[in-house]
Write an enzyme that holds these catalytic residues in place. Structure first.
Site, mmCIF file in Angstrom:
data_model
loop_
_atom_site.group_PDB
_atom_site.id
_atom_site.type_symbol
_atom_site.label_atom_id
_atom_site.label_comp_id
_atom_site.label_asym_id
_atom_site.label_seq_id
_atom_site.Cartn_x
_atom_site.Cartn_y
_atom_site.Cartn_z
ATOM 1 N N ARG A 100 0.826 -1.215 0.000
ATOM 2 C CA ARG A 100 0.000 0.000 0.000
ATOM 3 C C ARG A 100 0.861 1.267 0.000
ATOM 4 O O ARG A 100 0.607 2.195 -0.760
ATOM 5 C CB ARG A 100 -0.928 0.012 1.216
ATOM 6 C CG ARG A 100 -1.869 -1.177 1.229
ATOM 7 C CD ARG A 100 -2.867 -1.116 2.369
ATOM 8 N NE ARG A 100 -3.410 -2.449 2.635
ATOM 9 C CZ ARG A 100 -4.657 -2.703 3.008
ATOM 10 N NH1 ARG A 100 -5.511 -1.734 3.192
ATOM 11 N NH2 ARG A 100 -5.061 -3.939 3.246
ATOM 12 N N ASP A 141 -2.635 -16.417 -2.155
ATOM 13 C CA ASP A 141 -3.066 -15.829 -3.429
ATOM 14 C C ASP A 141 -1.984 -15.086 -4.213
ATOM 15 O O ASP A 141 -1.626 -15.448 -5.331
ATOM 16 C CB ASP A 141 -4.290 -14.920 -3.212
ATOM 17 C CG ASP A 141 -4.127 -13.914 -2.081
ATOM 18 O OD1 ASP A 141 -3.051 -13.881 -1.444
ATOM 19 O OD2 ASP A 141 -5.067 -13.142 -1.830
ATOM 20 N N GLU A 174 -11.001 -7.625 -6.333
ATOM 21 C CA GLU A 174 -10.459 -8.664 -7.234
ATOM 22 C C GLU A 174 -11.298 -8.891 -8.494
ATOM 23 O O GLU A 174 -10.742 -9.074 -9.589
ATOM 24 C CB GLU A 174 -10.261 -9.985 -6.478
ATOM 25 C CG GLU A 174 -9.126 -9.966 -5.454
ATOM 26 C CD GLU A 174 -9.454 -9.216 -4.175
ATOM 27 O OE1 GLU A 174 -10.654 -8.975 -3.904
ATOM 28 O OE2 GLU A 174 -8.516 -8.845 -3.435
#
Ligand code: DMJ
Length: 670
Positions: free
Chosen positions: A305, A434, A569
């Protein structure tokens, strides 16, 4: 000798006493009660009867409330942190963060700021204000006379479409109405946004008829800008410089205390051409943002981030302020790699320069240690300081060689002392694994497609997915990615897995097998159905697919998984699929989702909120939190999806990090 047992009790085995034996004692008690009752005066009897009737009436009157309350309790959502892909701790309020609050004291919610929730539909079938978790019910039951705050506001708000001419439009978070005072750049068509409703029937795969679609040619790019401004308004007013907006309580939450939302949103503002907003945010970064703070941050989250956000903003704007800030935090994160195995700890104190694992383990999460590479490698390239790239390349090399993989699939945890995988035998493409897969491909692209080990691992993993995790649902034969636990397949799929269609499509665009594109399209359809099959048109956090032939929905949602955190997503993947195929259906699907975010998560006073229940269109139950990725990712991807300009962040020049921050693909000389 023991003395004979003393008989110091009266037993009911005594023989006949007053004509009774222990066998008929119940009958005796009844007769005795009746005798006593008859001995009462008439007044006493009437009084007792009156009280009994009163008690009965109250129990009957309270019954529905109690049932709703019990239901509310059983529907209570889980802690969101359990579903985060990271180890992020429960939200904390920084000591002294609120004015007038002593350091270290976690302030109680301020009663007067309790949300006045936006209006429910004007006609409620039953007891609207009694639904939802108990905590929320308390808010809702704050009575003013006979009405809740919510009902008072509902009374004040005109029903959509019933507005008198010249009257200020009021936004309903359930309706797609737009504020009049949202700035001057809005297109009239956006202000008058109206949407055609389908007949409510679920669309079949590939069937785009009957879905909600725009009429009057709404300018979708402007609609996304408007949504951003609306979210920014809330952030600016109630959470400026803090990590996350709590739009319902008009306050903020801290995670690292580093202005996470503001930093995450910088490049989105640049891409959306929101100059004013960008300018004021830049001023905050220049004057207020300091990393010299005694605070523990999560290595992965702050890399994707903050480092990612600052680096991409530097590239887009050319403003060296952002590179300086990225260097500053980057160097403060390096102590995380001082471990026996070189697998980094999850947490770093950026003020003290110390790092540690979470309190309960010496493990790190596999996705976390393998999804910081794009950012650290770019930092080295820009600063010519090799330490960043060296640290993260080391991790990839170690993971490449490790035992414990299954057809290229990785477990979810890795130990910082031994450098070995732990909790072996569980494989998912969801939380905790992921972005390992995503970053294999993206690092290969970033580095000019030269690092063959990365590509090998990626290709092997996709084969592993196909062999072990890919199945079809019933009745629509949707292809989905399940999970494997010690050889046992579970048809569970996190919304997080919906990054995969986009990643597969990106691989195919970069010359990998055309089969990857076919799979991407099939999975894209599935992710879209995770939205379309829900009552609100918004996906839950986790679904379970049906695999036995039957009628009905393909998707089952457990009560604890019904929340939606405004995650990106699916829209991210829609963006890739649209860019590469130019098939308009992806834009249509995205537009449908965008409208539903506006309908169910928009808070009138500014901001958007996560919700607890995507299966309840009457009351989706707001959570009072706008995650920083809603501005960093979700709205950015919506904008890019609706844009027909392939040069707006060209996918041949940029690679997006896992927080949607575009970083340049290195020139071949690098
Ligand atoms: C974001 O922080 C990133 O996209 C990350 O890869 C996964 N979790 C959130 C969004 O869902």
């Amino acid at each position: 000798m023991y003395p004979p047992a003393r008989k110091d009790f009266i037993t009911l085995t005594v023989t006949e006493q007053d004509g009774r034996s222990y066998n008929n004692s119940k009958q005796w008690r009844r007769q005795s009660c009746w005798r006593k009752w008859k001995q009462l005066s008439r007044l006493q009897r009437s009084l007792i009867l009156f009280l009994l009737v009163l008690l009965l009436v109250s129990v009957i009157a309270m019954y529905p409330t109690l049932v709703e309350h019990w239901k509310g309790l059983s529907n209570k959502p889980p802690k969101e942190e359990w579903h985060r892909m990271d180890n992020s701790p429960p939200e904390q309020v920084m000591p002294g963060a609120l004015p007038g609050v002593a350091p270290g004291v976690i302030p109680a919610p301020q009663k007067q700021n309790i949300p006045i929730l936006p209006e429910p539909p004007p006609v409620q079938k039953k007891g609207f204000n009694k639904r939802g978790p108990p905590g929320l019910q308390n808010h809702l039951q704050k009575k003013k006379g006979n009405m809740t705050d919510l009902q008072i506001e509902a009374k004040q708000e005109p029903v959509a479409g019933s507005r008198e001419e010249g009257e200020k439009p009021v936004i309903s978070w359930r309706g797609a109405m737009i504020e009049a005072d949202q700035g001057t750049e809005l297109q009239p068509s956006v202000k008058e946004a109206e949407y055609e409703k389908g007949d409510g029937a679920l669309p079949k795969p590939g069937d785009t008829t009957g879905m909600q679609r725009p009429v009057h040619g709404i300018n979708r790019l402007e609609a996304v800008k408007e949504a951003f401004r609306h979210a920014w308004k809330g952030y600016k007013e109630f959470a400026w410089g803090h990590d996350e907006l709590k739009p319902i309580s008009k306050s903020y939450g801290e995670w690292f205390g580093l202005g996470l939302t503001l930093i995450d949103a910088l490049d989105t503002m640049w891409i959306l051409n929101l100059k004013e907003e960008f300018k004021e945010a830049r001023t905050w970064v220049a004057k207020e943002l300091s990393f010299d703070k005694n605070v523990d941050v999560n290595l992965f989250e702050s890399t994707i981030r903050i480092v990612g956000g600052l680096l991409s903003t530097y590239h887009l704007s050319g403003d060296s302020l952002f590179l300086e800030k990225a260097k500053d935090i980057g160097s403060r994160l390096l102590p995380a790699f001082n471990t026996p195995s070189k697998i980094p700890f999850s947490d770093v104190n950026i003020g003290k320069g110390t790092a540690h694992p979470p309190r309960w383990t010496s493990d790190s999460t596999v996705a976390e240690v393998t999804s910081i590479q794009l950012e650290f490698r770019e930092l080295s390239r820009l600063t010519q300081d090799p330490r960043y790239q060296k640290a993260v390349d080391e991790v990839m090399k170690l993971v490449h060689k490790l035992d414990g993989k299954h057809d290229g699939l990785v477990p979810m945890f890795i130990n910082t002392n031994t450098g070995q995988f732990t909790h072996l035998g569980v494989f998912t493409l969801g939380a905790r694994a992921d972005s390992y897969y995503e970053y294999l491909l993206k690092q290969w692209i970033q580095g000019g497609k030269k690092e063959t080990e990365l590509l090998e691992d990626y290709m092997q993993a996709i084969e592993g997915v196909k062999k072990n995790l890919l199945k079809q649902s019933s009745p629509r034969s949707l292809t989905f990615v399940g999970e494997l636990s010690h050889g046992h397949f579970s048809p569970k799929m996190d919304h997080l897995v919906c990054f995969l269609p986009g990643t597969l499509a990106l691989g195919a665009h970069n010359g990998l097998s055309a089969e990857h594109m076919d799979l991407a399209k099939r999975l894209m359809e599935t992710c879209y159905q995770m939205y379309a099959q829900m009552e609100t048109g918004l996906s839950p956090e986790i679904v379970h697919f049906n695999m036995v032939p039957h009628e009905g929905l393909d998707v089952d949602v457990k009560p604890a998984d019904r929340h939606n955190l405004l995650r990106p997503e699916t829209v991210e993947s829609l963006f890739y699929l649209y860019r590469f195929t130019q098939d308009k259906k992806y834009q249509e699907w995205g537009w449908e989702m965008f409208q539903n975010f506006n309908k169910y998560t928009r808070v009138p006073t500014g901001g958007y909120t996560s919700i607890n229940n995507v299966r309840d269109r009457e009351y989706p139950s707001p959570r009072d939190k706008m995650e920083s990725f809603f501005l960093g990712e979700t709205l950015k991807y919506f904008y890019l999806l609706f844009s027909d300009d392939p040069n707006l962040i060209s996918l041949d020049r940029y690679v997006f990090n896992t927080e949607a921050h575009p970083l340049p693909i290195w020139p071949s000389a690098a």
